[in-house]
Design a protein around this motif. Structure first.
Motif, PDB file in Angstrom:
ATOM      1  N   ALA A  92      58.731  34.140  37.324  1.00  0.00           N
ATOM      2  CA  ALA A  92      60.134  33.732  37.353  1.00  0.00           C
ATOM      3  C   ALA A  92      60.914  34.322  38.520  1.00  0.00           C
ATOM      4  O   ALA A  92      61.812  33.667  39.053  1.00  0.00           O
ATOM      5  CB  ALA A  92      60.800  34.119  36.031  1.00  0.00           C
ATOM      6  N   VAL A  93      60.605  35.551  38.916  1.00  0.00           N
ATOM      7  CA  VAL A  93      61.476  36.271  39.843  1.00  0.00           C
ATOM      8  C   VAL A  93      60.805  36.630  41.156  1.00  0.00           C
ATOM      9  O   VAL A  93      61.429  36.567  42.221  1.00  0.00           O
ATOM     10  CB  VAL A  93      62.020  37.553  39.161  1.00  0.00           C
ATOM     11  N   VAL A 110      38.225  42.439  26.759  1.00  0.00           N
ATOM     12  CA  VAL A 110      37.581  42.189  28.053  1.00  0.00           C
ATOM     13  C   VAL A 110      38.332  41.107  28.824  1.00  0.00           C
ATOM     14  O   VAL A 110      38.568  41.238  30.036  1.00  0.00           O
ATOM     15  CB  VAL A 110      36.100  41.804  27.860  1.00  0.00           C
ATOM     16  N   TRP A 111      38.720  40.028  28.126  1.00  0.00           N
ATOM     17  CA  TRP A 111      39.407  38.951  28.845  1.00  0.00           C
ATOM     18  C   TRP A 111      40.706  39.451  29.452  1.00  0.00           C
ATOM     19  O   TRP A 111      41.087  39.043  30.552  1.00  0.00           O
ATOM     20  CB  TRP A 111      39.667  37.760  27.920  1.00  0.00           C
ATOM     21  N   LYS A 112      41.379  40.346  28.761  1.00  0.00           N
ATOM     22  CA  LYS A 112      42.640  40.875  29.276  1.00  0.00           C
ATOM     23  C   LYS A 112      42.412  41.706  30.535  1.00  0.00           C
ATOM     24  O   LYS A 112      43.183  41.618  31.503  1.00  0.00           O
ATOM     25  CB  LYS A 112      43.318  41.721  28.203  1.00  0.00           C
ATOM     26  N   ALA A 113      41.335  42.517  30.534  1.00  0.00           N
ATOM     27  CA  ALA A 113      41.024  43.334  31.707  1.00  0.00           C
ATOM     28  C   ALA A 113      40.698  42.460  32.917  1.00  0.00           C
ATOM     29  O   ALA A 113      41.130  42.750  34.046  1.00  0.00           O
ATOM     30  CB  ALA A 113      39.861  44.278  31.396  1.00  0.00           C
ATOM     31  N   LEU A 114      39.951  41.369  32.687  1.00  0.00           N
ATOM     32  CA  LEU A 114      39.574  40.487  33.793  1.00  0.00           C
ATOM     33  C   LEU A 114      40.765  39.679  34.299  1.00  0.00           C
ATOM     34  O   LEU A 114      40.964  39.530  35.514  1.00  0.00           O
ATOM     35  CB  LEU A 114      38.442  39.557  33.348  1.00  0.00           C
ATOM     36  N   VAL A 115      41.569  39.139  33.374  1.00  0.00           N
ATOM     37  CA  VAL A 115      42.761  38.391  33.786  1.00  0.00           C
ATOM     38  C   VAL A 115      43.720  39.292  34.552  1.00  0.00           C
ATOM     39  O   VAL A 115      44.301  38.884  35.568  1.00  0.00           O
ATOM     40  CB  VAL A 115      43.452  37.778  32.550  1.00  0.00           C
ATOM     41  N   TRP A 116      43.863  40.538  34.096  1.00  0.00           N
ATOM     42  CA  TRP A 116      44.762  41.467  34.779  1.00  0.00           C
ATOM     43  C   TRP A 116      44.253  41.780  36.186  1.00  0.00           C
ATOM     44  O   TRP A 116      45.040  41.881  37.133  1.00  0.00           O
ATOM     45  CB  TRP A 116      44.903  42.745  33.966  1.00  0.00           C
ATOM     46  N   ALA A 117      42.936  41.929  36.333  1.00  0.00           N
ATOM     47  CA  ALA A 117      42.366  42.196  37.657  1.00  0.00           C
ATOM     48  C   ALA A 117      42.544  41.001  38.587  1.00  0.00           C
ATOM     49  O   ALA A 117      42.668  41.176  39.806  1.00  0.00           O
ATOM     50  CB  ALA A 117      40.884  42.539  37.525  1.00  0.00           C
ATOM     51  N   ILE A 118      42.565  39.787  38.046  1.00  0.00           N
ATOM     52  CA  ILE A 118      42.820  38.593  38.858  1.00  0.00           C
ATOM     53  C   ILE A 118      44.290  38.515  39.254  1.00  0.00           C
ATOM     54  O   ILE A 118      44.635  38.183  40.392  1.00  0.00           O
ATOM     55  CB  ILE A 118      42.419  37.318  38.080  1.00  0.00           C
ATOM     56  N   PHE A 119      45.163  38.865  38.319  1.00  0.00           N
ATOM     57  CA  PHE A 119      46.604  38.746  38.543  1.00  0.00           C
ATOM     58  C   PHE A 119      47.165  39.862  39.424  1.00  0.00           C
ATOM     59  O   PHE A 119      48.025  39.620  40.286  1.00  0.00           O
ATOM     60  CB  PHE A 119      47.315  38.743  37.182  1.00  0.00           C
ATOM     61  N   LEU A 120      46.694  41.074  39.238  1.00  0.00           N
ATOM     62  CA  LEU A 120      47.301  42.244  39.867  1.00  0.00           C
ATOM     63  C   LEU A 120      47.384  42.161  41.390  1.00  0.00           C
ATOM     64  O   LEU A 120      48.425  42.510  41.971  1.00  0.00           O
ATOM     65  CB  LEU A 120      46.542  43.502  39.428  1.00  0.00           C
ATOM     66  N   PRO A 121      46.341  41.709  42.107  1.00  0.00           N
ATOM     67  CA  PRO A 121      46.459  41.649  43.578  1.00  0.00           C
ATOM     68  C   PRO A 121      47.576  40.730  44.054  1.00  0.00           C
ATOM     69  O   PRO A 121      48.105  40.931  45.159  1.00  0.00           O
ATOM     70  CB  PRO A 121      45.084  41.122  44.018  1.00  0.00           C
ATOM     71  N   LEU A 122      47.960  39.735  43.247  1.00  0.00           N
ATOM     72  CA  LEU A 122      49.019  38.810  43.650  1.00  0.00           C
ATOM     73  C   LEU A 122      50.365  39.510  43.750  1.00  0.00           C
ATOM     74  O   LEU A 122      51.264  39.044  44.461  1.00  0.00           O
ATOM     75  CB  LEU A 122      49.115  37.652  42.650  1.00  0.00           C
ATOM     76  N   THR A 123      50.518  40.615  43.049  1.00  0.00           N
ATOM     77  CA  THR A 123      51.788  41.337  43.049  1.00  0.00           C
ATOM     78  C   THR A 123      51.863  42.404  44.139  1.00  0.00           C
ATOM     79  O   THR A 123      52.943  42.930  44.420  1.00  0.00           O
ATOM     80  CB  THR A 123      52.018  42.018  41.688  1.00  0.00           C
ATOM     81  N   LEU A 124      50.726  42.747  44.746  1.00  0.00           N
ATOM     82  CA  LEU A 124      50.681  43.859  45.708  1.00  0.00           C
ATOM     83  C   LEU A 124      50.925  43.344  47.124  1.00  0.00           C
ATOM     84  O   LEU A 124      50.029  43.320  47.960  1.00  0.00           O
ATOM     85  CB  LEU A 124      49.331  44.576  45.615  1.00  0.00           C
ATOM     86  N   GLY A 136      63.061  48.747  30.182  1.00  0.00           N
ATOM     87  CA  GLY A 136      64.428  48.392  30.546  1.00  0.00           C
ATOM     88  C   GLY A 136      64.618  48.268  32.042  1.00  0.00           C
ATOM     89  O   GLY A 136      65.263  47.328  32.536  1.00  0.00           O
ATOM     90  N   LEU A 137      64.035  49.192  32.799  1.00  0.00           N
ATOM     91  CA  LEU A 137      64.110  49.104  34.260  1.00  0.00           C
ATOM     92  C   LEU A 137      63.376  47.883  34.789  1.00  0.00           C
ATOM     93  O   LEU A 137      63.715  47.353  35.846  1.00  0.00           O
ATOM     94  CB  LEU A 137      63.530  50.382  34.887  1.00  0.00           C
ATOM     95  N   GLY A 138      62.363  47.449  34.027  1.00  0.00           N
ATOM     96  CA  GLY A 138      61.607  46.274  34.444  1.00  0.00           C
ATOM     97  C   GLY A 138      62.439  45.007  34.486  1.00  0.00           C
ATOM     98  O   GLY A 138      62.145  44.091  35.267  1.00  0.00           O
ATOM     99  N   PHE A 139      63.502  44.928  33.684  1.00  0.00           N
ATOM    100  CA  PHE A 139      64.351  43.746  33.715  1.00  0.00           C
ATOM    101  C   PHE A 139      65.190  43.698  34.998  1.00  0.00           C
ATOM    102  O   PHE A 139      65.699  42.639  35.365  1.00  0.00           O
ATOM    103  CB  PHE A 139      65.265  43.727  32.486  1.00  0.00           C
ATOM    104  N   PHE A 142      52.269  42.957  28.805  1.00  0.00           N
ATOM    105  CA  PHE A 142      51.374  42.070  29.553  1.00  0.00           C
ATOM    106  C   PHE A 142      52.073  40.738  29.816  1.00  0.00           C
ATOM    107  O   PHE A 142      52.075  40.231  30.948  1.00  0.00           O
ATOM    108  CB  PHE A 142      50.090  41.855  28.746  1.00  0.00           C
ATOM    109  N   GLY A 143      52.682  40.176  28.773  1.00  0.00           N
ATOM    110  CA  GLY A 143      53.403  38.912  28.932  1.00  0.00           C
ATOM    111  C   GLY A 143      54.633  39.047  29.812  1.00  0.00           C
ATOM    112  O   GLY A 143      54.914  38.174  30.648  1.00  0.00           O
ATOM    113  N   LEU A 144      55.382  40.150  29.651  1.00  0.00           N
ATOM    114  CA  LEU A 144      56.567  40.365  30.472  1.00  0.00           C
ATOM    115  C   LEU A 144      56.207  40.472  31.955  1.00  0.00           C
ATOM    116  O   LEU A 144      56.940  39.973  32.824  1.00  0.00           O
ATOM    117  CB  LEU A 144      57.292  41.632  30.020  1.00  0.00           C
ATOM    118  N   ALA A 145      55.082  41.132  32.251  1.00  0.00           N
ATOM    119  CA  ALA A 145      54.669  41.296  33.650  1.00  0.00           C
ATOM    120  C   ALA A 145      54.359  39.947  34.290  1.00  0.00           C
ATOM    121  O   ALA A 145      54.797  39.673  35.419  1.00  0.00           O
ATOM    122  CB  ALA A 145      53.450  42.217  33.724  1.00  0.00           C
TER     123      ALA A 145
END
Length: 460
Positions: free
Chosen positions: A63-64, A106-120, A15-18, A54-57
């Motif tokens: 979007a935001v 495995v694909w989720k772990a790798l995609v998340w590792a690619i995506f995560l630095p973009l948010t930091l 809920g706080l994520g919205f 995962f999809g919401l993140a």
């Protein structure tokens, strides 16, 4: 009651994520580490909560989130190459059904590792991710530490909240990861701002470090002991009084020996002679089989390729034990479908030489990157920069500890480690962006700034 607590916490988090979409990122990290859906009995165990968050993140970021500060790292391209290569080997895997099952996470772990630095893109976000990773791992480490201190434990018998070998809940994996996060815990104790340093933070951090140290004892995992020794050696780089540190660590180790369970000391003694231990000797035989397999299959056999191995192992005779007289004689036995028990041979057998090369490059460039940051900011006198070098050092030491531990555990695609790699990439891109945008250089050798003195014009 536990289900209600999990549901209330997750709904509040989501809920706080919205309102703050970055919280979706932190929420997924928590779910991926703790796996509350597996701890639940009925309320959330049938909902794909991990995939939903995962999809919401990702949607929230697209979007935001402000993307003006977004920077890509070369290591993200390495991760992308590794992701594509793993997909190719999965298509041509020796065991297609089993390979698809491993590929599903495995694909989720790798995609998340690619995506995560973009948010930091800010220091606060880097610290928040570090804190969530530590607290999530702490939920498992504290449970294991309490049970060990209460006299529980044993190889394969210490239950870490979840009674199955999933993710960090496997004893050898958690003991290695628990030791790897100790440098990050100590970093947060001194440089955290979300929970500023005080006696409560210090007490919690030291208690968490103690719980992590107890994990190798409770799980009786040899990997954890090796990681602990490696980390103790690496810590010499960061302490001021090295002689006192070595003397204190040695005395503490000697004082702890009489209190260690006999089963723990007996198991640790097999490190010196692996041929007298069936588990260790089988691992060596599987590694030899994998080496030969890679010669015939240089591009790997896909995920779970170890299922086709068949090894013949000779176990050396051990000291005579009246309760186990059969072990006093050398024995020969055969094993089939034994796991690699090594990340390096896991990569070699499943992804071949190209996959192993990509994986090694990913880790080695990370260590070099953190060393560069450490040296550049080690002597800075700017207060707002003094957290950078210690964090780079903590990430580097934890990374090295993981790489040593992964010699004996198959955790080449462990999601928690890829979050640490993403944290490294996020730190590096954040520092590089600050340097380029502000046009400054770290104060490693610049003298203290003083007001500029203008010559006084002589009176006519």
């Amino acid at each position: 009651m536990r289900d209600i607590a999990f549901v209330a916490f997750l709904f509040a988090f989501i809920g706080l994520g919205f309102r703050k979409p970055f919280l979706f990122v932190l929420c997924f990290c928590y779910i991926d580490i703790v796996a509350p859906q597996r701890l639940s009995y009925f309320l959330i165990n049938s909902i794909p909560i991990s995939l939903i968050v995962f999809g919401l993140a990702i949607v929230g970021w697209l979007a935001v989130d402000d993307k003006r500060d977004t920077r890509w790292s070369g290591r993200q391209f390495l991760l992308l190459a590794l992701l594509l290569y793993c997909w190719m080997t999965t298509i041509q895997a020796d065991f297609p059904v089993e390979a698809q099952e491993k590929w599903s996470w495995v694909w989720k772990a790798l995609v998340w590792a690619i995506f995560l630095p973009l948010t930091l893109r800010t220091k606060l976000r880097i610290e928040a991710l570090t804190l969530v990773m530590l607290l999530s791992a702490a939920a498992i480490a504290i449970a294991g530490g309490i049970k060990t201190a209460a006299g529980g434990g044993g190889y394969g018998t210490l239950q870490l909240l979840l009674n199955e070998n999933y993710g960090l809940y496997e004893g050898s994996i958690m003991s290695a990861v628990g030791i790897s996060i100790i440098p990050l815990i100590l970093w947060y104790r001194r440089h955290g701002t979300i929970f500023p340093p005080d006696w409560r933070v210090n007490l919690f951090c030291f208690a968490l470090v103690f719980a992590c140290v107890l994990l190798p004892i409770g799980t009786q995992a040899r990997t954890g002991l090796v990681c602990l020794v490696i980390l103790a050696g690496l810590s010499l780089r960061a302490v001021k009084h090295r002689f006192l540190y070595v003397a204190g660590a040695g005395l503490l180790a000697l004082a702890a020996i009489p209190f260690l369970p006999q089963s723990f000391t007996e198991r640790m003694e097999t490190i010196q002679n692996h041929k007298s231990d069936q588990s260790a000797s089988t691992r060596v035989a599987v590694w030899a089989w994998t080496w030969e397999y890679a010669k015939d299959n240089p591009f790997g056999g896909g995920f779970e390729a170890y299922m086709q191995n068949h090894v013949r192992v000779e176990k050396a005779a051990s000291a005579y034990d009246p309760n186990k007289p059969q072990e006093a004689e050398p024995t020969v036995y055969e094993e089939k479908g034994r796991a690699y028990h090594s990340s390096y041979f896991e990569m070699l057998g499943e992804q071949g030489y190209p996959g192993l090369t990509l994986w090694l490059l990913l880790h080695l460039t990370g260590l070099i990157q953190m060393e560069r940051l450490r040296r550049r900011y080690l002597k800075t006198r700017r207060g707002e920069e003094q957290w950078i070098a210690p964090l780079a050092t903590a990430l580097q030491h934890g990374h090295i500890t993981y790489l040593i531990g992964s010699l004996f555990v198959g955790i080449a695609f462990q999601p928690f480690i890829y979050m640490m790699l993403a944290l490294q990439m996020g730190l590096s891109t954040y520092v590089r962006r600050r340097e380029r945008e502000a046009g400054w250089r770290p104060l490693t050798a610049r003298p203290a700034q003083v007001p500029t003195r203008h010559p006084v014009a002589q009176a006519n």
